[in-house]
Scaffold this active site. Sequence first.
Site: not given
Length: 169
Positions: A48, A98, A136
């Site tokens: 990431k 999610r 995040s």
Amino acid sequence: MDAQYGDKRIGVYPGSFDPLTNGHLDIIRRASKLFDHLIVAVLVNTSKKNAIFTMEERVALIRKCTDQMPNVEVQMFDGLLVDFVKAHQAVAIVKGLRAVSDYEYELQMAALNKHIDKDVETIFLMADIQNSFLSSSIVKELARHGGDIRGLVPGEIVDDIEAKMLYKG
Ligand code: ADP
């Protein structure tokens, strides 16, 4: 069997945790009740972009929020997740889901891990509805622009995150 863990049923919860959010902590709490021992595995080489916190900082933030959970341990890991799971004789990988967007990626990862080692199971816990929008990246974005991150991350690390974002600008 690793002498450190005896015959405990071990779960591994991997992620980048850059930084830990209430969504992550909810999964840690719930998973810690499903396993005798839960290892939160912090990825060393996160693919990431925009990683803000160092490995050591991420680990420290998670430890700060889990120090009241006796069966939760935080470790860094590098390389293949399957190898880490095997090395610790864990019975399953834990993932949080999610939305449908998570599902596609996670399905691919679970299938890949099964391909590498057919004994490695992945267990999915549905995100609490309140945390379903939380990531995040959202926390970092909000903090970067001076937004209020309370309620999105554990109270004990709000100051650490705000201080870091202020410093990074
Ligand atoms: P992020 O997507 O926040 O950068 P990570 O890569 O650190 O998260 O995610 C690690 C694991 O935690 C993944 O299984 C991810 O699906 C899960 N997770 C992330 N955010 C949440 C949330 N808000 N609720 C439940 N699970 C989550």
